[in-house]
Design a protein around this motif. Structure first.
Motif, PDB file in Angstrom:
ATOM      1  N   ASP A  32       0.837  -1.215   0.000  1.00  0.00           N
ATOM      2  CA  ASP A  32       0.000   0.000   0.000  1.00  0.00           C
ATOM      3  C   ASP A  32       0.866   1.258   0.000  1.00  0.00           C
ATOM      4  N   ASP A  33       1.950   1.196   0.766  1.00  0.00           N
ATOM      5  CA  ASP A  33       2.863   2.343   0.805  1.00  0.00           C
ATOM      6  C   ASP A  33       3.508   2.564  -0.556  1.00  0.00           C
ATOM      7  N   ALA A  34       3.927   1.463  -1.177  1.00  0.00           N
ATOM      8  CA  ALA A  34       4.587   1.581  -2.492  1.00  0.00           C
ATOM      9  C   ALA A  34       3.623   2.217  -3.496  1.00  0.00           C
ATOM     10  N   LEU A  35       2.367   1.777  -3.465  1.00  0.00           N
ATOM     11  CA  LEU A  35       1.389   2.326  -4.423  1.00  0.00           C
ATOM     12  C   LEU A  35       1.125   3.803  -4.124  1.00  0.00           C
ATOM     13  N   ALA A  36       1.029   4.122  -2.818  1.00  0.00           N
ATOM     14  CA  ALA A  36       0.789   5.525  -2.428  1.00  0.00           C
ATOM     15  C   ALA A  36       1.989   6.398  -2.825  1.00  0.00           C
ATOM     16  N   CYS A  37       3.186   5.850  -2.681  1.00  0.00           N
ATOM     17  CA  CYS A  37       4.384   6.638  -3.020  1.00  0.00           C
ATOM     18  C   CYS A  37       4.489   6.873  -4.528  1.00  0.00           C
ATOM     19  N   ILE A  38       4.134   5.868  -5.318  1.00  0.00           N
ATOM     20  CA  ILE A  38       4.167   6.053  -6.785  1.00  0.00           C
ATOM     21  C   ILE A  38       3.171   7.147  -7.164  1.00  0.00           C
ATOM     22  N   GLU A  39       1.992   7.090  -6.563  1.00  0.00           N
ATOM     23  CA  GLU A  39       0.960   8.095  -6.874  1.00  0.00           C
ATOM     24  C   GLU A  39       1.439   9.493  -6.465  1.00  0.00           C
ATOM     25  N   LYS A  40       2.046   9.573  -5.269  1.00  0.00           N
ATOM     26  CA  LYS A  40       2.505  10.897  -4.792  1.00  0.00           C
ATOM     27  C   LYS A  40       3.649  11.424  -5.670  1.00  0.00           C
ATOM     28  N   LEU A  41       4.565  10.533  -6.052  1.00  0.00           N
ATOM     29  CA  LEU A  41       5.670  10.985  -6.921  1.00  0.00           C
ATOM     30  C   LEU A  41       5.119  11.498  -8.249  1.00  0.00           C
ATOM     31  N   ASP A  42       4.086  10.843  -8.727  1.00  0.00           N
ATOM     32  CA  ASP A  42       3.475  11.272  -9.995  1.00  0.00           C
ATOM     33  C   ASP A  42       2.875  12.679  -9.838  1.00  0.00           C
ATOM     34  N   GLN A  43       2.229  12.911  -8.680  1.00  0.00           N
ATOM     35  CA  GLN A  43       1.643  14.243  -8.441  1.00  0.00           C
ATOM     36  C   GLN A  43       2.742  15.309  -8.347  1.00  0.00           C
ATOM     37  N   ILE A  44       3.814  14.965  -7.655  1.00  0.00           N
ATOM     38  CA  ILE A  44       4.919  15.928  -7.506  1.00  0.00           C
ATOM     39  C   ILE A  44       5.546  16.208  -8.870  1.00  0.00           C
ATOM     40  N   GLU A  65       4.633  -8.751  -3.764  1.00  0.00           N
ATOM     41  CA  GLU A  65       3.580  -8.242  -4.662  1.00  0.00           C
ATOM     42  C   GLU A  65       4.154  -7.320  -5.738  1.00  0.00           C
ATOM     43  N   ILE A  66       5.282  -7.729  -6.276  1.00  0.00           N
ATOM     44  CA  ILE A  66       5.951  -6.872  -7.261  1.00  0.00           C
ATOM     45  C   ILE A  66       5.062  -6.618  -8.487  1.00  0.00           C
ATOM     46  N   GLY A  67       4.216  -7.561  -8.832  1.00  0.00           N
ATOM     47  CA  GLY A  67       3.339  -7.396  -9.998  1.00  0.00           C
ATOM     48  C   GLY A  67       2.464  -6.143  -9.862  1.00  0.00           C
ATOM     49  N   LYS A  68       1.860  -5.958  -8.671  1.00  0.00           N
ATOM     50  CA  LYS A  68       0.990  -4.782  -8.459  1.00  0.00           C
ATOM     51  C   LYS A  68       1.798  -3.489  -8.559  1.00  0.00           C
ATOM     52  N   ILE A  69       3.013  -3.549  -8.024  1.00  0.00           N
ATOM     53  CA  ILE A  69       3.863  -2.346  -8.018  1.00  0.00           C
ATOM     54  C   ILE A  69       4.290  -1.991  -9.444  1.00  0.00           C
ATOM     55  N   LEU A  70       4.628  -3.024 -10.230  1.00  0.00           N
ATOM     56  CA  LEU A  70       5.029  -2.769 -11.622  1.00  0.00           C
ATOM     57  C   LEU A  70       3.872  -2.174 -12.420  1.00  0.00           C
ATOM     58  N   TYR A  71       2.679  -2.663 -12.152  1.00  0.00           N
ATOM     59  CA  TYR A  71       1.513  -2.143 -12.877  1.00  0.00           C
ATOM     60  C   TYR A  71       1.350  -0.644 -12.586  1.00  0.00           C
ATOM     61  N   ALA A  72       1.424  -0.302 -11.288  1.00  0.00           N
ATOM     62  CA  ALA A  72       1.287   1.119 -10.916  1.00  0.00           C
ATOM     63  C   ALA A  72       2.434   1.942 -11.506  1.00  0.00           C
ATOM     64  N   ALA A  73       3.647   1.373 -11.472  1.00  0.00           N
ATOM     65  CA  ALA A  73       4.827   2.108 -11.950  1.00  0.00           C
ATOM     66  C   ALA A  73       4.754   2.393 -13.450  1.00  0.00           C
ATOM     67  N   SER A  74       4.051   1.543 -14.167  1.00  0.00           N
ATOM     68  CA  SER A  74       3.999   1.730 -15.630  1.00  0.00           C
ATOM     69  C   SER A  74       2.730   2.475 -16.067  1.00  0.00           C
ATOM     70  N   HIS A  75       1.918   2.890 -15.100  1.00  0.00           N
ATOM     71  CA  HIS A  75       0.688   3.624 -15.455  1.00  0.00           C
ATOM     72  C   HIS A  75       0.672   5.011 -14.825  1.00  0.00           C
ATOM     73  N   THR A  76       1.780   5.704 -14.849  1.00  0.00           N
ATOM     74  CA  THR A  76       1.864   7.058 -14.293  1.00  0.00           C
ATOM     75  C   THR A  76       1.656   8.078 -15.412  1.00  0.00           C
ATOM     76  N   LYS A  77       1.349   9.318 -15.014  1.00  0.00           N
ATOM     77  CA  LYS A  77       1.113  10.347 -16.051  1.00  0.00           C
ATOM     78  C   LYS A  77       2.322  11.254 -16.242  1.00  0.00           C
ATOM     79  N   HIS A  78       3.011  11.562 -15.138  1.00  0.00           N
ATOM     80  CA  HIS A  78       4.039  12.608 -15.220  1.00  0.00           C
ATOM     81  C   HIS A  78       5.447  12.107 -14.966  1.00  0.00           C
ATOM     82  N   ILE A  79       5.565  10.932 -14.413  1.00  0.00           N
ATOM     83  CA  ILE A  79       6.888  10.419 -14.061  1.00  0.00           C
ATOM     84  C   ILE A  79       7.061   9.051 -14.720  1.00  0.00           C
ATOM     85  N   THR A  80       8.307   8.713 -15.104  1.00  0.00           N
ATOM     86  CA  THR A  80       8.508   7.390 -15.707  1.00  0.00           C
ATOM     87  C   THR A  80       9.346   6.508 -14.787  1.00  0.00           C
ATOM     88  N   ASN A  81       9.112   5.216 -14.903  1.00  0.00           N
ATOM     89  CA  ASN A  81       9.910   4.257 -14.152  1.00  0.00           C
ATOM     90  C   ASN A  81      11.109   3.906 -15.019  1.00  0.00           C
TER      91      ASN A  81
END
Ligand code: SF4
Length: 353
Positions: A32-44, A65-81
Motif C-alpha cells: 500500500d505504501d509503495a502504491l501511495a508513493c508512486i501516486e505521490k511521486l506522480d503528483q509531484i 507483490e511486485i506485480g501490483k507495483i510494476l503495474y502502478a509504476a507503468s501507469h503514471t502520467k508525469h513520471i517514468t519508471n
C-alpha cells in the motif's frame, strides 16, 4: 535538470564490497505504501521538469507483490519508471512464482534484464559476500533468456579477471547474452567503499583480458585507453588543469533523491544521503516540487563535500603519489574521493539513517 528517485522497494540479497547495502532481502516497503508513493511521486512530478523518473531498486524481485507495483509504476502520467533490470537472481530464483513475476514485467513493458559477473564462482561469491550467488546469477540469466527477455551481462572488472578471463569467456559463449558491457566501480563517499579497494583492477588485469575483448564485442583499444586514462598514474597530469574550488561550483545537471522502505524521502543517491525531505506520503505535491526544484544537482558526488573543507592541491598531489599508480577507477573524480579518505576529509553525509 534531470531528476531521479531511487525507490527502494525491497532489500538486496548480497553485500557487494563496493556497495553500502548490508544484505538480506529486507527491509520491504509495504504494498500500500509503495502504491501511495508512486501516486505521490506522480503528483509531484507534474510540477517538475519533464523526464523526471524513479527507479525501482534494490532488488524489486524480492517483493511478494511486485506485480501490483510494476503495474502502478507503468501507469503514471508525469513520471517514468527507469527500469535498469539488473538482478542478482537470488530473489527471483528462490520464488515459486518466478514465471508469473517475469510475466508481470513483460506485460508492463519491461523486457530488459541484466546480471553482473565479478569473475568465476569463488571470486564472484567473495566480492558479493554471498555463497551461491554466482550460481543463482547464471541460473537467472538462463531463465530470463528462456522467458524471451533481452539479457545483458555486466562484467565488473576486478583484479581476479586476469586469471578468470578464460572461464568467464566460455561462460559468456554458453549463456549467449544479448549484450555485454564493462563496469569499473567508481569510488563513492559511502563508508563501505574501502572494502573493495583490495580487489580493484590494475592495469595489468586489463592487459590480461586484452585478447578476449573483441570476442566479447568490445573495442579493445578504447577500453585499454580508458583504463589508462582513469588510472592513478594519470591523475597527476589531469590535476594540472583543474582548480578544485571552481570544479566544485560547477552546475550539475542531475539530481538524485532516494526513497527508503519506510517512505522517507532523502536528498542524495541511496547510501549517500545528505538531507531528509520527509515522509513522502505526507508531502504536499506543489510545495515538495518547489523544494526539489531548488536543490542543486549532486550527480558527481562533489555535492557531498564542503568547499571550505577541501584540501590544498599540494596535499592532494602528494597523497595521489602515495597510492598504487596502476589502480584503475571508474572515473577521474573517483580518484579524488579516494584521496579524500586518506586525507580524512569529512563529508556532508547523514551519519545515521
Ligand atoms: S551493488 Fe547492487 S547487487 Fe550489490 S549489494 Fe549493492 S544493490 Fe545489491
Amino acid at each position: 535538470m534531470d531528476i531521479n528517485v531511487d525507490f527502494l522497494v525491497s532489500g538486496c540479497n548480497t553485500q557487494c564490497r563496493h556497495c553500502y547495502v548490508n544484505g538480506g532481502p529486507g527491509p520491504l516497503m509495504q504494498t500500500d505504501d509503495a502504491l501511495a508513493c508512486i501516486e505521490k511521486l506522480d503528483q509531484i512530478a507534474a510540477f517538475l521538469p519533464k523526464g523526471t523518473s524513479f527507479t525501482l531498486d534494490h532488488e524489486p524481485m524480492n517483493h511478494p507483490e511486485i506485480g501490483k507495483i510494476l503495474y502502478a509504476a507503468s501507469h503514471t502520467k508525469h513520471i517514468t519508471n527507469y527500469h535498469h533490470g539488473m538482478t542478482t537472481g537470488l530473489g527471483l530464483m528462490s520464488r515459486s512464482d518466478k514465471e508469473a513475476v517475469i510475466q508481470s514485467y513483460l506485460e508492463n513493458g519491461y523486457n530488459e534484464f541484466g546480471i553482473t559477473l565479478h569473475g568465476v564462482s569463488s571470486h564472484h561469491d567473495e566480492i558479493v559476500n554471498r555463497k551461491g550467488a554466482f550460481d543463482k546469477a547464471i541460473a537467472a540469466a538462463r531463465f530470463l533468456s528462456k522467458m524471451g527477455c533481452w539479457v545483458q551481462i555486466s562484467l565488473m572488472v576486478n583484479r581476479f579477471f586476469a586469471e578468470d578471463a578464460d572461464q568467464v569467456s566460455r561462460l559468456i559463449d554458453d549463456i549467449k547474452a544479448d549484450d555485454i558491457y564493462f563496469a569499473i566501480p567508481i569510488f563513492t563517499p559511502h563508508a563501505n567503499m574501502m572494502r573493495f579497494e583490495p580487489y580493484r583492477a590494475t592495469l595489468e588485469a586489463f592487459e590480461a583480458i586484452r585478447r578476449y575483448l573483441s570476442k566479447w564485442g568490445q573495442d579493445a583499444e578504447e577500453i585499454l585507453e580508458r583504463a589508462q586514462q582513469n588510472s592513478v598514474g594519470r591523475a597527476e597530469e589531469k590535476l594540472q588543469n583543474i582548480e578544485l574550488h571552481s570544479l566544485w561550483k560547477k552546475k550539475q545537471d542531475t539530481l538524485y533523491l532516494s526513497l527508503h522502505q519506510d517512505c522517507m524521502l532523502y536528498v542524495g543517491n541511496s547510501g549517500v544521503e545528505t538531507q531528509v525531505l520527509g515522509d513522502l506520503r505526507k508531502l504536499e505535491p506543489e510545495m515538495a516540487a518547489e523544494v526539489i526544484r531548488n536543490l542543486p544537482g549532486n550527480s558527481d558526488y562533489s555535492a557531498f563535500y564542503d568547499i571550505e573543507n577541501l584540501p590544498g592541491m599540494e596535499n592532494i598531489r602528494e597523497t595521489i603519489k602515495a597510492l598504487p599508480q596502476d589502480l584503475v577507477y571508474g572515473d577521474f573524480p573517483s580518484i579524488l574521493y579516494r584521496t579524500f579518505v586518506s586525507l580524512d576529509i569529512p563529508t556532508k553525509l547523514l551519519s545515521r539513517i
